[in-house]
Write a protein that holds these residues in place. Structure first.
Motif, PDB file in Angstrom:
ATOM      1  N   LYS A   1       0.414  -1.552   0.073  1.00  0.00           N
ATOM      2  CA  LYS A   1       0.132   0.096   0.152  1.00  0.00           C
ATOM      3  C   LYS A   1       0.365   1.117   0.238  1.00  0.00           C
ATOM      4  CE  LYS A   1      -4.043  -1.909   2.903  1.00  0.00           C
ATOM      5  NZ  LYS A   1      -4.131  -2.202   4.750  1.00  0.00           N
ATOM      6  N   PRO A   2       0.092   2.453  -0.536  1.00  0.00           N
ATOM      7  CA  PRO A   2      -1.059   2.173  -2.020  1.00  0.00           C
ATOM      8  C   PRO A   2      -0.172   2.183  -3.202  1.00  0.00           C
ATOM      9  CG  PRO A   2       0.494   4.822  -1.847  1.00  0.00           C
ATOM     10  CD  PRO A   2       0.892   3.425  -0.512  1.00  0.00           C
ATOM     11  N   TRP A   3      -1.409   1.095  -3.525  1.00  0.00           N
ATOM     12  CA  TRP A   3      -0.686   0.825  -5.225  1.00  0.00           C
ATOM     13  C   TRP A   3      -1.472   1.551  -5.612  1.00  0.00           C
ATOM     14  CZ3 TRP A   3      -4.251  -1.330  -1.830  1.00  0.00           C
ATOM     15  CH2 TRP A   3      -5.870  -1.733  -2.181  1.00  0.00           C
ATOM     16  N   SER A   4      -0.860   1.325  -6.942  1.00  0.00           N
ATOM     17  CA  SER A   4      -1.334   1.626  -8.356  1.00  0.00           C
ATOM     18  C   SER A   4      -2.455   0.946  -8.770  1.00  0.00           C
ATOM     19  CB  SER A   4      -0.270   2.295  -9.429  1.00  0.00           C
ATOM     20  OG  SER A   4       0.022   0.428  -9.845  1.00  0.00           O
ATOM     21  N   GLN A   5      -3.794   1.588  -9.199  1.00  0.00           N
ATOM     22  CA  GLN A   5      -4.726   0.996 -10.152  1.00  0.00           C
ATOM     23  C   GLN A   5      -3.853  -0.129 -11.373  1.00  0.00           C
ATOM     24  OE1 GLN A   5      -7.654   3.366 -11.627  1.00  0.00           O
ATOM     25  NE2 GLN A   5      -9.033   1.830 -12.478  1.00  0.00           N
ATOM     26  N   GLN A   6      -3.368   0.264 -11.798  1.00  0.00           N
ATOM     27  CA  GLN A   6      -2.509  -0.108 -13.098  1.00  0.00           C
ATOM     28  C   GLN A   6      -1.933  -1.031 -12.410  1.00  0.00           C
ATOM     29  OE1 GLN A   6      -2.775  -0.642 -16.046  1.00  0.00           O
ATOM     30  NE2 GLN A   6      -2.125  -2.034 -16.914  1.00  0.00           N
ATOM     31  N   GLU A   7      -1.082  -1.685 -11.558  1.00  0.00           N
ATOM     32  CA  GLU A   7      -0.417  -2.622 -11.174  1.00  0.00           C
ATOM     33  C   GLU A   7      -1.370  -3.313  -9.960  1.00  0.00           C
ATOM     34  OE1 GLU A   7       2.976  -4.166  -7.352  1.00  0.00           O
ATOM     35  OE2 GLU A   7       1.562  -1.918  -7.599  1.00  0.00           O
ATOM     36  N   LEU A   8      -2.324  -3.549 -10.098  1.00  0.00           N
ATOM     37  CA  LEU A   8      -3.558  -4.365  -9.292  1.00  0.00           C
ATOM     38  C   LEU A   8      -3.756  -4.641 -10.632  1.00  0.00           C
ATOM     39  CD1 LEU A   8      -5.101  -5.061  -7.384  1.00  0.00           C
ATOM     40  CD2 LEU A   8      -7.056  -3.876  -7.360  1.00  0.00           C
ATOM     41  N   ARG A   9      -4.100  -3.997 -11.244  1.00  0.00           N
ATOM     42  CA  ARG A   9      -5.452  -4.975 -12.773  1.00  0.00           C
ATOM     43  C   ARG A   9      -4.735  -5.402 -13.381  1.00  0.00           C
ATOM     44  NH1 ARG A   9      -9.299  -3.833 -15.966  1.00  0.00           N
ATOM     45  NH2 ARG A   9      -8.430  -4.816 -18.063  1.00  0.00           N
ATOM     46  N   GLN A  10      -2.785  -5.117 -13.679  1.00  0.00           N
ATOM     47  CA  GLN A  10      -1.966  -6.549 -14.378  1.00  0.00           C
ATOM     48  C   GLN A  10      -2.055  -8.226 -13.504  1.00  0.00           C
ATOM     49  OE1 GLN A  10       1.460  -4.748 -14.515  1.00  0.00           O
ATOM     50  NE2 GLN A  10       1.122  -3.144 -16.391  1.00  0.00           N
ATOM     51  N   VAL A  11      -1.907  -7.185 -12.098  1.00  0.00           N
ATOM     52  CA  VAL A  11      -2.471  -8.775 -11.522  1.00  0.00           C
ATOM     53  C   VAL A  11      -3.048  -9.480 -11.246  1.00  0.00           C
ATOM     54  CG1 VAL A  11      -2.175  -9.679  -8.872  1.00  0.00           C
ATOM     55  CG2 VAL A  11      -0.632  -8.112  -9.509  1.00  0.00           C
TER      56      VAL A  11
ATOM     57  N   LEU B   1      -6.128 -14.392 -12.468  1.00  0.00           N
ATOM     58  CA  LEU B   1      -7.349 -15.183 -12.275  1.00  0.00           C
ATOM     59  C   LEU B   1      -7.471 -15.887 -13.924  1.00  0.00           C
ATOM     60  CD1 LEU B   1      -9.442 -12.083 -11.465  1.00  0.00           C
ATOM     61  CD2 LEU B   1      -9.586 -14.296 -10.089  1.00  0.00           C
ATOM     62  N   THR B   2      -6.266 -15.404 -14.564  1.00  0.00           N
ATOM     63  CA  THR B   2      -6.207 -15.792 -15.827  1.00  0.00           C
ATOM     64  C   THR B   2      -5.541 -17.600 -15.513  1.00  0.00           C
ATOM     65  OG1 THR B   2      -5.868 -14.048 -17.419  1.00  0.00           O
ATOM     66  CG2 THR B   2      -5.251 -16.352 -18.103  1.00  0.00           C
ATOM     67  N   SER B   3      -4.466 -17.044 -14.537  1.00  0.00           N
ATOM     68  CA  SER B   3      -3.221 -18.827 -13.910  1.00  0.00           C
ATOM     69  C   SER B   3      -5.228 -19.812 -13.499  1.00  0.00           C
ATOM     70  CB  SER B   3      -3.134 -18.183 -13.401  1.00  0.00           C
ATOM     71  OG  SER B   3      -1.906 -17.828 -14.069  1.00  0.00           O
ATOM     72  N   PHE B   4      -5.680 -18.904 -12.406  1.00  0.00           N
ATOM     73  CA  PHE B   4      -7.224 -19.977 -12.537  1.00  0.00           C
ATOM     74  C   PHE B   4      -7.903 -20.690 -13.208  1.00  0.00           C
ATOM     75  CE2 PHE B   4     -11.364 -19.480 -10.127  1.00  0.00           C
ATOM     76  CZ  PHE B   4     -11.743 -20.741  -8.765  1.00  0.00           C
ATOM     77  N   ILE B   5      -8.662 -19.946 -14.386  1.00  0.00           N
ATOM     78  CA  ILE B   5      -9.478 -20.084 -15.251  1.00  0.00           C
ATOM     79  C   ILE B   5      -9.074 -21.245 -15.722  1.00  0.00           C
ATOM     80  CG2 ILE B   5     -10.959 -19.036 -17.252  1.00  0.00           C
ATOM     81  CD1 ILE B   5     -12.093 -18.340 -14.412  1.00  0.00           C
TER      82      ILE B   5
ATOM     83  N   LEU C   1      -9.814 -11.366 -19.047  1.00  0.00           N
ATOM     84  CA  LEU C   1      -8.117 -11.536 -19.234  1.00  0.00           C
ATOM     85  C   LEU C   1      -7.598 -11.087 -19.609  1.00  0.00           C
ATOM     86  CD1 LEU C   1     -10.482 -14.714 -16.090  1.00  0.00           C
ATOM     87  CD2 LEU C   1      -9.586 -12.085 -16.106  1.00  0.00           C
ATOM     88  N   ASP C   2      -6.049 -12.994 -19.816  1.00  0.00           N
ATOM     89  CA  ASP C   2      -5.231 -12.415 -20.838  1.00  0.00           C
ATOM     90  C   ASP C   2      -5.941 -12.999 -22.070  1.00  0.00           C
ATOM     91  OD1 ASP C   2      -3.436 -12.916 -22.350  1.00  0.00           O
ATOM     92  OD2 ASP C   2      -1.909 -13.123 -20.357  1.00  0.00           O
ATOM     93  N   HIS C   3      -6.390 -13.021 -22.827  1.00  0.00           N
ATOM     94  CA  HIS C   3      -7.130 -13.394 -23.940  1.00  0.00           C
ATOM     95  C   HIS C   3      -6.016 -14.094 -24.586  1.00  0.00           C
ATOM     96  CE1 HIS C   3      -5.689 -10.014 -26.139  1.00  0.00           C
ATOM     97  NE2 HIS C   3      -5.458 -10.408 -27.409  1.00  0.00           N
ATOM     98  N   ARG C   4      -4.906 -13.871 -24.874  1.00  0.00           N
ATOM     99  CA  ARG C   4      -3.834 -14.739 -25.055  1.00  0.00           C
ATOM    100  C   ARG C   4      -3.934 -16.076 -25.036  1.00  0.00           C
ATOM    101  NH1 ARG C   4       1.712 -12.829 -28.349  1.00  0.00           N
ATOM    102  NH2 ARG C   4       1.844 -14.845 -29.069  1.00  0.00           N
ATOM    103  N   ARG C   5      -3.199 -15.733 -23.986  1.00  0.00           N
ATOM    104  CA  ARG C   5      -3.129 -17.314 -23.122  1.00  0.00           C
ATOM    105  C   ARG C   5      -4.234 -17.902 -23.007  1.00  0.00           C
ATOM    106  NH1 ARG C   5      -1.961 -16.133 -17.282  1.00  0.00           N
ATOM    107  NH2 ARG C   5      -1.855 -18.687 -17.268  1.00  0.00           N
ATOM    108  N   ILE C   6      -5.428 -17.039 -23.102  1.00  0.00           N
ATOM    109  CA  ILE C   6      -6.991 -18.051 -22.759  1.00  0.00           C
ATOM    110  C   ILE C   6      -6.904 -18.601 -24.159  1.00  0.00           C
ATOM    111  CG2 ILE C   6      -9.611 -17.845 -22.916  1.00  0.00           C
ATOM    112  CD1 ILE C   6      -9.035 -16.001 -20.454  1.00  0.00           C
ATOM    113  N   LEU C   7      -6.745 -18.766 -25.434  1.00  0.00           N
ATOM    114  CA  LEU C   7      -6.853 -18.434 -26.694  1.00  0.00           C
ATOM    115  C   LEU C   7      -5.862 -19.709 -27.042  1.00  0.00           C
ATOM    116  CD1 LEU C   7      -8.176 -18.463 -28.876  1.00  0.00           C
ATOM    117  CD2 LEU C   7      -6.835 -16.509 -30.434  1.00  0.00           C
TER     118      LEU C   7
END
Length: 662
Positions: free
Chosen positions: A114-124, A129-133, A148-154
Motif C-alpha cells: 500500500k498504496p498500490w497503483s490501479q494499473q498494478e492491481l489490474r495486471q495482477v 485470475l487467468t491462471s485460475f480459470i 482476462l489475458d485473451h492470448r493465453r486463454i485463446l
C-alpha cells in the motif's frame, strides 16, 4: 450468480471500497464478496461453499488487528471452495518474514504494498485470475477472454480443443476431404463478414502482390477464396525457388501467425486473388462469435502445416537439390516422358492415395460400430454361425448385375413374403432352395429380425473386402513409382469388370449415401486388362462426378456391350479395328455440366473444371486417358451445361496380349 467469486478482506472500509471500485471491470464474471474481519471472512467462505460457488481470488490485508492476514490465507485450504484460490497479500510496508511464511506454505501468489497503483492491481488480477480459470477445463474459457489475458486463454483453448479431439481426431475428420473442409470454413467466414466487414477482412489483390516476406515478422493470416498464391524459399546460396502453389481453401502465413515467428517463406499472388485477411483481434472476434468454426479452422490449419509446410516445401527443396541424381536414376523415364511425366506421376500417386486411405479410415470406423452390433446380437448360436458364413462369402463375393438381382429377388418373394427380405437374401447369396428351406423358412415370424442381424455380418464382410482392396491399391500405387518406366511388365488378368466398379463404389460409399446411385449392369464376358489400373480410372470418374453434383444428386453407372468399336486413331499400332466387340462403361451425373468449349480441354494436363472450393490437380482425366489408351480403348465426354455430364469408356474385348504380341 457467477461460478466464481473474489473475496476482499480488510478492516479498513476505505480499502475495501477502493478494491470494489477497481474490481468493477471483473464483476460481470466474478461475484465480489467483502469482509471486514477474519470472522466475517470465514462466514463468507462458508456461504460461498454452501452456494456451490468457488473462490477464484482472495485479496487480504496482513494487518487485521491482533490477527495476521497471512494466517487466513494459509487456512484457505480447509474450505473446498477456496482450495485453488489465487491470493494477494496487502502490506503497509514490505515484511519479508511474513511473505516467506506464506510462500513456504504455498498460499501466496502475489504481494502488493500500500498504496498500490490501479494499473498494478489490474495486471495482477488479469494474470492471477487467468491462471485460475485455466485450471478449470470444464469452463467456457472464451467467455473470460475479453476481460482476462485473451492470448493465453485463446492458446489454451486451442490446445484444449486439440487434446479433446486428439483421440478421435482422425476418425472425426476422415469423412471430410480437404476441399469439403475448406468449403465449410470459407462459407462460415463469408457468412460472418456478410454485411459486417468494417475491418475489410475480405480483400482482392492484383497480380504480384506480396503477402508474406521470408524472414520478416507477420501479423496476419490469409485464407484464399479465389485465385492462386506461390510460396518461394531461398536456398543456402540465396537463390529463390518456387516451392508450392496454393489456391482456394488454403492458408498463407499460418505458421508465423500462430507461433509469432518470422515468416518461413515469401507469398506472392500469381493473379487477381481474393482472400480473407485476419489479424489476431479479428481472428479472436470470429472464433468467439462462431465457436463451431474453431475445430474446423484448427483442423484446416493443421492440414496446411503437415501437408504444405512440413511436406511440400521440404520436398520441393530436396527435389531442387537432387535433380542431377534423379536424371541418372530415372533416365529411362526421362527419355520416354521428357521429365514432365515425373511430376505428373508423383502428383498423380499423391492424388490417388487420398481416396483409399480415407476409405480405410472410414471402413475401420464403420467396422467398430458393426462389431458392437455383432457382439450384442440376439441371434441363436446356429444363426450366429450362419452369419459368419455370410460374412466369409461377402469377403470373396462377386457382385451380381442389377437385372439378375431383381429377377432372383422377384422369384424368391413369394416364398418369403417380402420383397425387401428377398432382395437382401439375394445379396447375401442365400436365396437358393437349400438355404430357403433350411435357413429362411424355419425362422417363421422372426425372419425380418434375423435377416437384419445377418445383414450386419454381410456388411462387415463387404467392408473387410473393401479395406483389403484399398490396401492392395495403395501398395500398387507405391510400386508404380518404381516400375513406371516398365509398364509393359504389368500383369494382365481376365476379370469381371463389375468387380472393379463395385469395389470403387464401396470406397465412395460414405459420399454416395447422400445421393442417388443407379447401377445398370449388363451381362458381360470377362475382360483381359490391368484391373488395378482400370480401378484408378473408375476412381477418378466417380470422384469427378461426386464433385460435380450438389446434394442430393444422381449418379448412374452403366455397363453394356458395344458393337462395332471404332478407335480414335484406327491407324495407330495396336488400335482396335471396326466391327470389334467392346465393353462400354458409362459414368453419368446430373451436375453442372461442361461447356462445349471446355469439353476438348478436360483431358489436357493441369486443366481442371472443378468448381470453387473443390481441390483439383487437373491431372486425373489425363492419367485416365493414358491408362485407357494402354488398353487400346477410348474415353469421350458428352455433356449439356446445367443438366448432365456423361463419361463413356470403351474397351475392346480382344485379348490385349495378342495385340502386344503382334
Amino acid at each position: 450468480m457467477n461460478n466464481f467469486a473474489i473475496v476482499c478482506l480488510d478492516d479498513d472500509p476505505r480499502i475495501v471500497e477502493r478494491l470494489n471500485q477497481e474490481l468493477t471491470g471483473f464483476a460481470d464474471l466474478f461475484d465480489i464478496f467483502n469482509a471486514y474481519s477474519l470472522n466475517e471472512a470465514h462466514e463468507v467462505l462458508r456461504d460461498i461453499d454452501q452456494g456451490g460457488q468457488r473462490v477464484a481470488m482472495v485479496i487480504c490485508d496482513n494487518d487485521l488487528g491482533a490477527d495476521k492476514g497471512v494466517d487466513f490465507l494459509i487456512a484457505l485450504a480447509q474450505y473446498p471452495a477456496s482450495q485453488q484460490a489465487r491470493s494477494v497479500l496487502l502490506n503497509d510496508k514490505p515484511q519479508l518474514d511474513v511473505i516467506m511464511q506464506a510462500v513456504n506454505e504455498g498460499r501466496l501468489h502475489y504481494c502488493l504494498n500500500k498504496p498500490w497503483s490501479q494499473q498494478e492491481l489490474r495486471q495482477v488480477l488479469i494474470k492471477e485470475l487467468t491462471s485460475f480459470i485455466l485450471k478449470h477445463p470444464d469452463e467456457d474459457w472464451l467467455r473470460y477472454s475479453q476481460v482476462l489475458d485473451h492470448r493465453r486463454i485463446l492458446n489454451a483453448h486451442i490446445e484444449r480443443q486439440m487434446n479433446r479431439f486428439r483421440s478421435g481426431f482422425i476418425q472425426d475428420t476422415s469423412t471430410l476431404d480437404d476441399a469439403s473442409l475448406a468449403k465449410q470454413v470459407s462459407d462460415a467466414l463469408h457468412e460472418f463478414f456478410a454485411g459486417n466487414d468494417e475491418d475489410r477482412a475480405r480483400r482482392t489483390y492484383s497480380e504480384h502482390h506480396l503477402l508474406t516476406q521470408e524472414g520478416e515478422p507477420n501479423r496476419f493470416l490469409w485464407f484464399i477464396t479465389e485465385g492462386e498464391v506461390a510460396l518461394y524459399k531461398k536456398d543456402e546460396h540465396g537463390c529463390r525457388h518456387e516451392v508450392v502453389r496454393v489456391g482456394p481453401g488454403h492458408l498463407v502465413g499460418g505458421m508465423s501467425f500462430v507461433t509469432g515467428e518470422n515468416s518461413f517463406s515469401t507469398g506472392v499472388t500469381l493473379c487477381q486473388t481474393s482472400v480473407i485477411k485476419l489479424d489476431r483481434n479479428l481472428f479472436n472476434k470470429v472464433m468467439h462469435s462462431r465457436s463451431e468454426l474453431l475445430p474446423l479452422f484448427t483442423n484446416l490449419l493443421l492440414r496446411n502445416f503437415n501437408r504444405r509446410l512440413q511436406g511440400s516445401i521440404k520436398t520441393e527443396l530436396r527435389l531442387q537439390q537432387t535433380l542431377k541424381s534423379l536424371d541418372e536414376a530415372y533416365h529411362q523415364l526421362i527419355e520416354k516422358e521428357k521429365m514432365a511425366m515425373l511430376g505428373q506421376l508423383v502428383a498423380g500417386v499423391a492424388h490417388e492415395l487420398n481416396n483409399p486411405v480415407s476409405a480405410i479410415l472410414r471402413g475401420s470406423d464403420t467396422l467398430k460400430q458393426t462389431i458392437g452390433k455383432l457382439t450384442h446380437t440376439s441371434l441363436s448360436e446356429i444363426n450366429q454361425e450362419r452369419g459368419h458364413i455370410i460374412m466369409q462369402r461377402a469377403m470373396q463375393s462377386r457382385p451380381l448385375s442389377t437385372s439378375e438381382t431383381r429377377q432372383r429377388a422377384k422369384d424368391l418373394e413369394p416364398a418369403v413374403g417380402d420383397r425387401q427380405l428377398a432382395r437382401k437374401a439375394v445379396q447375401m447369396g442365400i436365396d437358393d432352395a437349400d438355404h430357403l428351406n433350411q435357413w429362411l423358412l424355419p425362422q417363421k415370424g422372426d425372419l425380418a429380425m434375423v435377416m437384419g442381424e445377418w445383414e450386419h455380418y454381410y456388411q462387415m464382410g463387404n467392408f473387410l473386402r473393401s479395406i483389403n482392396v484399398c490396401a492392395q491399391r495403395i501398395a500398387d500405387l507405391v510400386k508404380s513409382l518404381k516400375s513406371y518406366a516398365r509398364q509393359d511388365d504389368e500383369t494382365l488378368h481376365s476379370v469381371d469388370i463389375h468387380e472393379g466398379l463395385e469395389d470403387t463404389l464401396v470406397i465412395f460409399e460414405n459420399k454416395l449415401k447422400r445421393h442417388t446411385l443407379i447401377k445398370e449392369y449388363a451381362q458381360l464376358p470377362p475382360l483381359t486388362c490391368q484391373p488395378i489400373a482400370l480401378q484408378q480410372v473408375w476412381t477418378n470418374l466417380i470422384s469427378n462426378a461426386l464433385d460435380a453434383i450438389t446434394e442430393p444428386g444422381e449418379i448412374r453407372v452403366i455397363t453394356r456391350l458395344s458393337q462395332p468399336f471404332a478407335s480414335e486413331n484406327p491407324n495407330a499400332p495396336g488400335a482396335a479395328q471396326p466391327e470389334q466387340a467392346a465393353i462400354e462403361v458409362v459414368i453419368e451425373d446430373n451436375g453442372k455440366g461442361i461447356p462445349p468449349e471446355e469439353q476438348q480441354k478436360i483431358f489436357e494436363l493441369n486443366y481442371t473444371t472443378k468448381r470453387e472450393g473443390n481441390f483439383g490437380l487437373g491431372i486425373g482425366l489425363s492419367v485416365c486417358q493414358q491408362i485407357i489408351h494402354q488398353h487400346n480403348g477410348t474415353i469421350r465426354v458428352e455433356s449439356e451445361p446445367g443438366q448432365y455430364t456423361r463419361m463413356i469408356v470403351t474397351l475392346p474385348l480382344e485379348d490385349v496380349t495378342k495385340k502386344e504380341a503382334s
